[in-house]
Structure formats: C-alpha cells, structure tokens
Design a protein around this motif. Structure first.
Motif, PDB file in Angstrom:
ATOM      1  N   ALA A  91      53.715 -11.786 -16.141  1.00 28.59           N
ATOM      2  CA  ALA A  91      52.309 -12.030 -15.817  1.00 28.59           C
ATOM      3  C   ALA A  91      51.484 -11.504 -16.982  1.00 28.59           C
ATOM      4  N   PHE A  92      50.192 -11.229 -16.726  1.00 31.88           N
ATOM      5  CA  PHE A  92      49.304 -10.792 -17.796  1.00 31.88           C
ATOM      6  C   PHE A  92      48.494  -9.569 -17.372  1.00 31.88           C
ATOM      7  N   GLY A  93      48.424  -8.590 -18.276  1.00 30.53           N
ATOM      8  CA  GLY A  93      47.586  -7.402 -18.104  1.00 30.53           C
ATOM      9  C   GLY A  93      46.924  -7.092 -19.426  1.00 30.53           C
ATOM     10  N   PRO A  94      45.933  -7.877 -19.828  1.00 26.47           N
ATOM     11  CA  PRO A  94      45.413  -7.803 -21.197  1.00 26.47           C
ATOM     12  C   PRO A  94      44.934  -6.437 -21.682  1.00 26.47           C
ATOM     13  N   ASP A  95      44.491  -5.559 -20.786  1.00 27.01           N
ATOM     14  CA  ASP A  95      44.085  -4.211 -21.206  1.00 27.01           C
ATOM     15  C   ASP A  95      42.886  -4.278 -22.160  1.00 27.01           C
ATOM     16  N   THR A  96      41.847  -4.991 -21.740  1.00 32.27           N
ATOM     17  CA  THR A  96      40.662  -5.140 -22.585  1.00 32.27           C
ATOM     18  C   THR A  96      39.471  -4.439 -21.943  1.00 32.27           C
ATOM     19  N   LEU A 128      63.595 -14.099 -21.362  1.00 31.64           N
ATOM     20  CA  LEU A 128      64.554 -13.008 -21.179  1.00 31.64           C
ATOM     21  C   LEU A 128      64.871 -12.765 -19.710  1.00 31.64           C
ATOM     22  N   VAL A 129      63.835 -12.765 -18.847  1.00 34.67           N
ATOM     23  CA  VAL A 129      64.049 -12.358 -17.445  1.00 34.67           C
ATOM     24  C   VAL A 129      63.619 -13.405 -16.421  1.00 34.67           C
ATOM     25  N   GLY A 130      63.015 -14.493 -16.865  1.00 37.93           N
ATOM     26  CA  GLY A 130      62.625 -15.546 -15.937  1.00 37.93           C
ATOM     27  C   GLY A 130      61.137 -15.543 -15.621  1.00 37.93           C
ATOM     28  N   TYR A 153      53.128 -26.167 -19.876  1.00 35.54           N
ATOM     29  CA  TYR A 153      53.625 -25.475 -18.688  1.00 35.54           C
ATOM     30  C   TYR A 153      53.176 -26.218 -17.434  1.00 35.54           C
ATOM     31  N   GLY A 154      54.070 -26.314 -16.475  1.00 38.45           N
ATOM     32  CA  GLY A 154      53.774 -27.025 -15.242  1.00 38.45           C
ATOM     33  C   GLY A 154      52.937 -26.205 -14.285  1.00 38.45           C
ATOM     34  N   GLU A 155      52.445 -26.863 -13.259  1.00 33.79           N
ATOM     35  CA  GLU A 155      51.547 -26.239 -12.292  1.00 33.79           C
ATOM     36  C   GLU A 155      52.183 -25.039 -11.604  1.00 33.79           C
ATOM     37  N   GLU A 156      53.442 -25.140 -11.215  1.00 38.79           N
ATOM     38  CA  GLU A 156      54.104 -24.055 -10.484  1.00 38.79           C
ATOM     39  C   GLU A 156      54.290 -22.832 -11.381  1.00 38.79           C
ATOM     40  N   ALA A 157      54.706 -23.041 -12.623  1.00 39.52           N
ATOM     41  CA  ALA A 157      54.885 -21.923 -13.549  1.00 39.52           C
ATOM     42  C   ALA A 157      53.555 -21.233 -13.824  1.00 39.52           C
ATOM     43  N   ILE A 158      52.502 -22.009 -14.028  1.00 36.72           N
ATOM     44  CA  ILE A 158      51.181 -21.432 -14.285  1.00 36.72           C
ATOM     45  C   ILE A 158      50.705 -20.654 -13.070  1.00 36.72           C
ATOM     46  N   ARG A 159      50.925 -21.198 -11.900  1.00 34.79           N
ATOM     47  CA  ARG A 159      50.529 -20.536 -10.659  1.00 34.79           C
ATOM     48  C   ARG A 159      51.193 -19.165 -10.549  1.00 34.79           C
ATOM     49  N   LYS A 160      52.455 -19.088 -10.902  1.00 33.85           N
ATOM     50  CA  LYS A 160      53.187 -17.822 -10.816  1.00 33.85           C
ATOM     51  C   LYS A 160      52.654 -16.790 -11.796  1.00 33.85           C
ATOM     52  N   VAL A 161      52.538 -17.168 -13.050  1.00 31.16           N
ATOM     53  CA  VAL A 161      52.195 -16.162 -14.072  1.00 31.16           C
ATOM     54  C   VAL A 161      50.721 -15.777 -14.040  1.00 31.16           C
ATOM     55  N   MET A 162      49.876 -16.635 -13.489  1.00 32.99           N
ATOM     56  CA  MET A 162      48.448 -16.329 -13.422  1.00 32.99           C
ATOM     57  C   MET A 162      48.084 -15.492 -12.199  1.00 32.99           C
ATOM     58  N   GLY A 163      49.042 -15.290 -11.280  1.00 36.20           N
ATOM     59  CA  GLY A 163      48.678 -14.471 -10.127  1.00 36.20           C
ATOM     60  C   GLY A 163      49.748 -14.278  -9.075  1.00 36.20           C
ATOM     61  N   ILE A 188      62.892  -3.884 -19.852  1.00 32.80           N
ATOM     62  CA  ILE A 188      62.329  -5.118 -19.298  1.00 32.80           C
ATOM     63  C   ILE A 188      63.296  -5.745 -18.294  1.00 32.80           C
ATOM     64  N   LYS A 189      64.570  -5.789 -18.661  1.00 31.60           N
ATOM     65  CA  LYS A 189      65.577  -6.366 -17.763  1.00 31.60           C
ATOM     66  C   LYS A 189      65.728  -5.538 -16.490  1.00 31.60           C
ATOM     67  N   ALA A 190      65.753  -4.214 -16.654  1.00 29.63           N
ATOM     68  CA  ALA A 190      65.903  -3.342 -15.476  1.00 29.63           C
ATOM     69  C   ALA A 190      64.745  -3.524 -14.510  1.00 29.63           C
ATOM     70  N   CYS A 191      63.535  -3.648 -15.048  1.00 26.49           N
ATOM     71  CA  CYS A 191      62.352  -3.862 -14.222  1.00 26.49           C
ATOM     72  C   CYS A 191      62.475  -5.172 -13.444  1.00 26.49           C
ATOM     73  N   ALA A 192      62.861  -6.229 -14.123  1.00 22.07           N
ATOM     74  CA  ALA A 192      62.971  -7.535 -13.477  1.00 22.07           C
ATOM     75  C   ALA A 192      64.091  -7.563 -12.447  1.00 22.07           C
ATOM     76  N   GLU A 193      65.213  -6.928 -12.766  1.00 24.99           N
ATOM     77  CA  GLU A 193      66.357  -6.927 -11.848  1.00 24.99           C
ATOM     78  C   GLU A 193      66.023  -6.235 -10.533  1.00 24.99           C
TER      79      GLU A 193
END
Length: 407
Positions: free
Chosen positions: A324-329, A317-319, A384-394, A275-280
C-alpha cells in the motif's frame, strides 16, 4: 492533458481554519505558516483524458487510505520550528485535505519533535499535550473525524468526511509502564511503532550500531497492543527488532512507511527478509515518499518514478495483497525541515548510503493533498487493473485493521 471538470471524492469542507475559535496574539503566538495549497508549482502526472476519467472514478468510489502522514503546516521560515514546536500547538491543513481524495489518514502528529519540555521529543506529557491540542482543534470542525472503530472508516466516506487514525511512530513515551498503552488507546491511538531511530525500553531503532532485538518488556508491550487493538508498526525499528516483533505478535504487523533496501541501501529501507516476514504474517508494507528516502539506482533523483519502483519491487516480492502507500508527507518545506532536525531525528545516521541528487521537493508527492491523485494516475497509466488498484489504494490496509483492531 486536458484538465477534468470533475473532482472525484469531494469532501464537505466549510472553510474552517485551525484555532479560529481562539484569539491570535492573546491565546497563542502567531507564526507565518507555509502555504497549504500551491506552495510549489502544482504537478499532475501526465495521463490522457480517458485515463483521467478512470482516476476520478477510482477516487470517487474506492476507499482511499494513506497509512502514514503528518497533516500539520510548518512555519514558512523553517528556522522557527523549534520555538514553534515549544508552543505545543500544530495547525492542520483542512482546506488542502478536502482536495486530497483521501478517505482515511493515519495521522502521526509530530511527537519526535514534541519539544515543550525537552529538546529530544517523545516525552509522555508532551505527547499527551500534542494529541489533546490537535483533537481540541479537530473537535471544532466537521470534515475530519477520529477513527476509533472500523465503522468510522467506512462512515467517513459515506458522509463526505475524512477519518483520522491516531498513530505514533514509537512507543518511547510509555517508558516501562505498560498501562500507558491503555491510556493512549483511550485517547484514540490505534497504530503505534515500537522504536524510532534510538533504542528504547522495547527494542532497537534503526540508527543503533547493534540490534539485540525485542526486549522482554517489548514482548509484553506487543502482547498488550494485540489485546487492546493497536496496529503495530516496525518502520523505524532495527531489522532484528522488526523480525522479533513480527514473530511475537499474534496479529499481523505493518510497515507503514518504508522502501526496499534491495533498491536503495540505507538503514531507512527494509531488507527483503523483513518485508517477506511481514507479508507472511498477513501484514502490509506501505511505500513512503519523504524526501530522499525511496530512491533507486535507476532514479537517483527522488520522484514519483523512484517511489513507484519501490512499490513494484515490493508487490513483485510479496504480492499485491500486502502493499500500500504511506507517503509520510507534510505541508511545508520538508527538505529544509529534515536539515533543521537532522540531529534530533537521527536522519544523518539512518539515511547513510549511496550518493544521490538532492531535490527541493518531490514533484507530484509534495504533500498529503497531492500524493494520491498522482499515485492513481501512475497506476492507471501503467496498466494496473481495477482490482489491484482497489487493493493498494485502501483495501489492503482496511483488511489489516479488520484483523488488528478490537471488534
């Protein structure tokens, strides 16, 4: 909670159903399919009216992206899945997707179960057939578009449509032919895994007892994917193969559907090192919700709470810029589908781990249409604030595609 009278992010759906241009019983064998809407009791994550207004505002104005889904509809009787898949024709849940709040979907087809000519999946001719049939169907409607360039991702939301990013969970079908990557790119594939559960010519899958890492051919394939503009995924790779892929790639790498092994010790989850290597490297780690995957010791019964515990762990862990999200449904009885395909998909060997409470479905995350409104509700509810939600949702995913796709 009082139900809102407004639906954020509505899509221009005209009532189209898959293959309605063909004649049932003449052009294809009909099967009774699972309900794409309300197959199980609908669940809305509890929020206040004020919080729900925030959720609908987020869905309306932000780009909502799922990094890993299967939008096909299963047969209602899941035991029919083998004969159903041999027909090589999958139905897409257009009506349900119109209510999903999603603007961009990484569509992963069902090529691990492509069994037109084989019982093992991942054969070249079957994969080409699968992609072609799905896009033949999609070409007869207007709500879903193929996303082949960055502009398509943004255009979809402006036009009230959904952009499909063609994705494959493994490169097994290319065998030892690098140019097949070019063929797949030409057909629209923009995201690809290295290996599924089993090892292939590129590297090891997560079920293998030993992992020798990325092969010489695998390194050549990674180089070709970088040149073509295919986003690389290491979700199903063994740990060393994943690390080698991240190191070899000149561009960021994704983990499109995964959880943290530190929270739930199974091969299907990724260790902190990966996970860390991917983020770095600038990559994105998207959290999955397929039944009985993202469990935790705090929540051994799979739910949105266990799913979001994995999200928060990875974010801490990585910021927030790398999660993000990839539910795999999918649409149908996913738990039963896992049982039927346990051998072909190597689910048993890759999911061995602590004891857990089996569920009939993951409430609130049951299919691609249900996930993201509830994820947004959870984020708003938990401050969660607007900016954080904006990032993780897309936005984190869109940034990754800007860096990995051809300009």
């Amino acid at each position: 909670m009082t139900k809102t009278t407004r639906i954020g992010n509505p899509k221009k759906y005209d009532g189209y159903k898959s293959f309605q241009y063909l004649e049932e019983g003449k052009d294809y064998q009909p099967y009774k399919l699972a309900k794409e809407i309300d197959r199980v009791p609908a669940y809305t994550y509890p929020v206040s009216e004020e919080e729900e207004e925030k959720v609908q505002d987020i869905l309306g104005k932000e780009h909502i992206v799922s990094m890993h889904e299967h939008t096909f509809i299963c047969p209602e009787d899941v035991s029919e899945i083998f004969e159903f898949r041999r027909q090589g024709r999958d139905w897409t849940a257009f009506e349900a997707l119109s209510r999903s709040g999603l603007d961009v979907i990484f569509e992963n087809f069902m090529d691990g179960t492509a069994m037109i000519t084989s019982q093992a999946g991942w054969k070249w001719s079957d994969v080409i057939h699968d992609i072609g049939i799905r896009y033949s169907d999609i070409a007869h409607q207007d709500m879903v578009i193929k996303a082949e360039r960055i502009d398509d991702l943004y255009r979809a939301k402006k036009e009230g449509k959904i952009a499909f990013v063609s994705s494959l969970e493994a490169a097994t079908m290319i065998e030892n032919e690098l140019d097949r990557l070019d063929v797949l790119y030409g057909l629209g594939v923009r995201c690809m895994g290295i290996a599924y559960s089993e090892a292939n010519q590129l590297g090891a899958g997560l079920r293998e007892p030993s992992d020798g890492g990325l092969t010489v051919f695998g390194k050549q394939a990674v180089e070709r994917m970088n040149k073509l503009g295919i986003t690389i995924d290491v979700s199903h790779c063994g740990d060393q193969t994943a690390l080698d892929t991240i190191e070899t790639s000149t561009k960021p790498v994704s983990i499109t559907h995964v959880g943290a092994r530190s929270l739930w010790k199974t091969n299907r989850m990724k260790p902190d090192e990966v996970i860390k290597a991917c983020a770095e490297k600038g990559g994105v780690i998207a959290i999955e919700a397929a039944p009985h995957t993202t469990l935790t010791h705090n929540h051994p019964s799979h739910s949105i709470e266990s799913f979001m515990e994995h999200f928060e762990y990875v974010a801490n862990l990585v910021g927030i810029d790398h999660v993000a999200f990839g539910p795999d449904t999918l649409f149908g009885d996913h738990v039963q589908l896992h049982s039927v395909f346990a051998r072909q998909l190597s689910i048993g060997s890759s999911h061995k781990g602590p004891a857990f409470d089996k569920v009939e479905y993951v409430k609130g995350l049951e299919n691609p249409a249900e996930c993201f409104p509830n994820i947004a509700r959870w984020l708003v509810k938990h401050g969660y604030g607007e900016e954080a939600i904006r990032k993780v949702m897309g936005q984190n995913i869109l940034r990754l595609l800007e860096e990995t796709w051809a300009k």
